[in-house]
Design a protein around this motif. Structure first.
Motif, PDB file in Angstrom:
ATOM      1  N   THR A   1       0.919  -1.236  -0.114  1.00  0.00           N
ATOM      2  CA  THR A   1      -0.037  -0.021   0.008  1.00  0.00           C
ATOM      3  C   THR A   1       0.900   1.144  -0.067  1.00  0.00           C
ATOM      4  OG1 THR A   1      -1.877  -1.224   1.099  1.00  0.00           O
ATOM      5  CG2 THR A   1      -1.916   1.286   1.112  1.00  0.00           C
ATOM      6  N   GLY A   2       1.828   1.275   0.688  1.00  0.00           N
ATOM      7  CA  GLY A   2       2.792   2.332   0.837  1.00  0.00           C
ATOM      8  C   GLY A   2       3.479   2.613  -0.489  1.00  0.00           C
ATOM      9  N   GLN A   3       3.989   1.567  -1.116  1.00  0.00           N
ATOM     10  CA  GLN A   3       4.619   1.759  -2.572  1.00  0.00           C
ATOM     11  C   GLN A   3       3.558   2.423  -3.616  1.00  0.00           C
ATOM     12  OE1 GLN A   3       6.094  -2.053  -3.587  1.00  0.00           O
ATOM     13  NE2 GLN A   3       7.386  -2.123  -1.921  1.00  0.00           N
TER      14      GLN A   3
ATOM     15  N   LEU B   1      -1.809   7.121 -14.035  1.00  0.00           N
ATOM     16  CA  LEU B   1      -2.293   7.524 -12.689  1.00  0.00           C
ATOM     17  C   LEU B   1      -3.586   6.489 -12.269  1.00  0.00           C
ATOM     18  CD1 LEU B   1      -2.075   9.204 -10.014  1.00  0.00           C
ATOM     19  CD2 LEU B   1      -3.184  11.130 -11.309  1.00  0.00           C
ATOM     20  N   GLU B   2      -4.551   6.737 -13.333  1.00  0.00           N
ATOM     21  CA  GLU B   2      -5.973   5.922 -12.993  1.00  0.00           C
ATOM     22  C   GLU B   2      -5.801   4.540 -12.722  1.00  0.00           C
ATOM     23  OE1 GLU B   2      -8.145   6.563 -16.520  1.00  0.00           O
ATOM     24  OE2 GLU B   2      -8.271   8.579 -16.351  1.00  0.00           O
ATOM     25  N   GLY B   3      -4.629   3.855 -13.488  1.00  0.00           N
ATOM     26  CA  GLY B   3      -4.420   2.399 -13.177  1.00  0.00           C
ATOM     27  C   GLY B   3      -3.714   2.280 -11.766  1.00  0.00           C
ATOM     28  N   ARG B   4      -2.759   3.073 -11.621  1.00  0.00           N
ATOM     29  CA  ARG B   4      -2.140   2.898 -10.062  1.00  0.00           C
ATOM     30  C   ARG B   4      -2.918   3.199  -8.983  1.00  0.00           C
ATOM     31  NH1 ARG B   4       3.744   2.652 -10.086  1.00  0.00           N
ATOM     32  NH2 ARG B   4       4.035   1.723 -12.048  1.00  0.00           N
ATOM     33  N   GLN B   5      -4.037   4.282  -9.221  1.00  0.00           N
ATOM     34  CA  GLN B   5      -4.993   4.584  -8.174  1.00  0.00           C
ATOM     35  C   GLN B   5      -5.968   3.248  -8.079  1.00  0.00           C
ATOM     36  OE1 GLN B   5      -5.290   7.853  -6.199  1.00  0.00           O
ATOM     37  NE2 GLN B   5      -6.566   6.307  -5.287  1.00  0.00           N
TER      38      GLN B   5
ATOM     39  N   GLN C   1      -7.645  -1.156  -4.166  1.00  0.00           N
ATOM     40  CA  GLN C   1      -7.876  -2.542  -3.887  1.00  0.00           C
ATOM     41  C   GLN C   1      -6.901  -3.025  -2.656  1.00  0.00           C
ATOM     42  OE1 GLN C   1      -7.301  -5.096  -7.438  1.00  0.00           O
ATOM     43  NE2 GLN C   1      -7.644  -6.995  -6.283  1.00  0.00           N
ATOM     44  N   ALA C   2      -5.639  -2.507  -2.736  1.00  0.00           N
ATOM     45  CA  ALA C   2      -5.045  -2.675  -1.795  1.00  0.00           C
ATOM     46  C   ALA C   2      -5.303  -2.254  -0.264  1.00  0.00           C
ATOM     47  CB  ALA C   2      -3.287  -2.179  -1.928  1.00  0.00           C
ATOM     48  N   LEU C   3      -5.928  -0.947  -0.282  1.00  0.00           N
ATOM     49  CA  LEU C   3      -6.420  -0.366   0.969  1.00  0.00           C
ATOM     50  C   LEU C   3      -7.850  -1.165   1.364  1.00  0.00           C
ATOM     51  CD1 LEU C   3      -6.185   3.290  -0.124  1.00  0.00           C
ATOM     52  CD2 LEU C   3      -4.983   2.254   1.527  1.00  0.00           C
TER      53      LEU C   3
END
Length: 409
Positions: free
Chosen positions: A357-359, A390-394, A399-401
């Motif tokens: 999540t941090g990464q 940016l949309e893909g990483r967001q 999902q990770a959160l």
């Protein structure tokens, strides 16, 4: 001497008759008076009149043959020509001439009628021959055979033709009947052979069916009986005197087996229906464990329920998916609760989730800064490309959160 308009008797007793050709001697009369002599020969004339009248009536109203009629006419004419009567003999001769004409007309009429009948008989016999020759090729054995017999009766009722024509037509007619009889005989001989093969095949099938009637291997034996029935139908019919007995034995053997199987299945179905009621009660008990609030207690309770479930035994096949599905639903709910508990209490998994999540958060922040810088520099194409990244990483970060929340925040 005595006389009348048609005859006379002279002094010597000689009797004369008058004709267009002159007087003709009738005979001699010595026994009585001249009047008696004339009366006697006049009676003979009346006899000829009556005889001619009767012959005219026979020719007109009966089937007197021309030959017999002409013989009768000649007999009477002979009496007239011999002048043995006193009277108008020429009138009698004219009546006989007219009668001859009538007989000749009747003869020609009968000849024409006979020719017509012969022609009709010829056409009728030719039609019978044509029909018989057509029937000779028929395979409707019973109907064609009966029709051919009827044709024979019809033939016998028809007049004969001349010998040559009649013999030729009869030869064709008889040949057609013989050809049909030969084909029918060959057909039934082949049919008898087929039925004998069918009898032997069915004897074998009956023997096997009877040997299987006491089997308790229900599934395979029932399947084999189905195969035997298929073979039975394919074998064809045996002789009539064997077919019914063979069928009764074959069907009887099956009835013994299927009656025994039905008894066993009825007992089993009753037992399985009772098992279904017990398993439905356990399913209700298991469903009360959901939603899972105490995982340890739910796991123990479900294990106990499952042990009792396994001890019960089979339920009816059509009811099995539904009742087992209810238990599987409860089992999946407990498994999902176990997985959630494991994720929540596993330090290594939590650490990996926090690190990921941090990464992702750092990557999102960096991309957002780059997008702002590109837009400030007026490089919209680069800004748009970075925005898509940016949309893909967001999405990955979201999902990770969500997964991190499962560990308790």
């Amino acid at each position: 001497m005595s006389s009348d308009p048609w005859g006379r008797v002279d002094e010597t007793g000689t009797v004369y008759v008058r004709t267009s050709e002159g007087e003709q001697v009738v005979g001699s009369w010595q026994a009585g008076s001249p009047e008696e002599a004339l009366a006697y020969f006049e009676r003979k004339y009346e006899g000829l009149v009556v005889e001619i009248g009767l012959l005219e009536k026979r020719v007109k109203t009966t089937d007197l043959s021309a030959k017999d009629a002409m013989a009768a006419i000649d007999h009477i004419r002979g009496q007239i020509d011999e002048h043995h009567a006193v009277g108008d003999l020429e009138a009698l001769s004219k009546r006989l001439d007219a009668l001859v004409t009538s007989v000749d007309a009747r003869r020609e009429e009968r000849k024409a009628q006979k020719a017509k009948q012969t022609d009709e008989a010829r056409h009728s016999k030719e039609a019978l021959v044509a029909e018989a020759e057509e029937l000779a090729q028929s395979e409707q054995w019973r109907a064609a055979g009966e029709r051919l017999r009827a044709l024979v009766d019809t033939w016998k009722g028809l007049p004969r033709l001349d010998r040559k024509s009649d013999d030729e037509l009869w030869h064709r007619f008889s040949h057609a009947r013989s050809a049909f009889s030969k084909r029918r005989k060959a057909h039934f001989a082949a049919l008898d052979a087929q039925r004998e093969v069918a009898r032997q095949t069915k004897e074998r099938l009956v023997a096997e069916a009877e040997s299987l009637s006491g089997s308790t291997d229900w599934g395979p034996t029932a399947a084999r009986y189905r195969d035997l029935m298929t073979e039975w139908k394919a074998a064809g019919r045996a002789q009539r005197e064997h077919e019914e007995d063979l069928w009764n034995r074959f069907r009887g053997a099956q009835d013994v087996f299927f009656a025994a199987r039905s008894g066993v299945f009825a007992e089993r179905d009753a037992e399985q229906s009772e098992n279904l009621k017990l398993k439905e009660e356990l399913a209700v008990e298991a469903e009360k464990l959901v939603p899972v609030t105490d995982l340890k207690a739910a796991r123990a309770a479900f294990r106990s329920i499952n042990e009792r479930w396994e001890a019960i035994g089979h339920v009816p096949r059509d009811a099995r998916p539904k009742v087992e599905g209810r238990m599987h639903t409860v089992e999946r709910a407990i498994q999902e609760a176990e997985e959630a508990e494991w994720r929540r209490t596993n330090p290594e998994a939590r650490a990996r989730a926090e690190g990921l999540t941090g990464q992702l958060q750092a990557a999102v922040d960096k991309l957002r800064t780059q997008v702002d810088a590109a837009r400030a520099a007026g490089n919209n194409a680069k800004a748009d490309k970075l925005s898509r990244e940016l949309e893909g990483r967001q999405a990955l970060l979201d999902q990770a959160l969500k997964g991190l929340e499962e560990f308790g925040g």
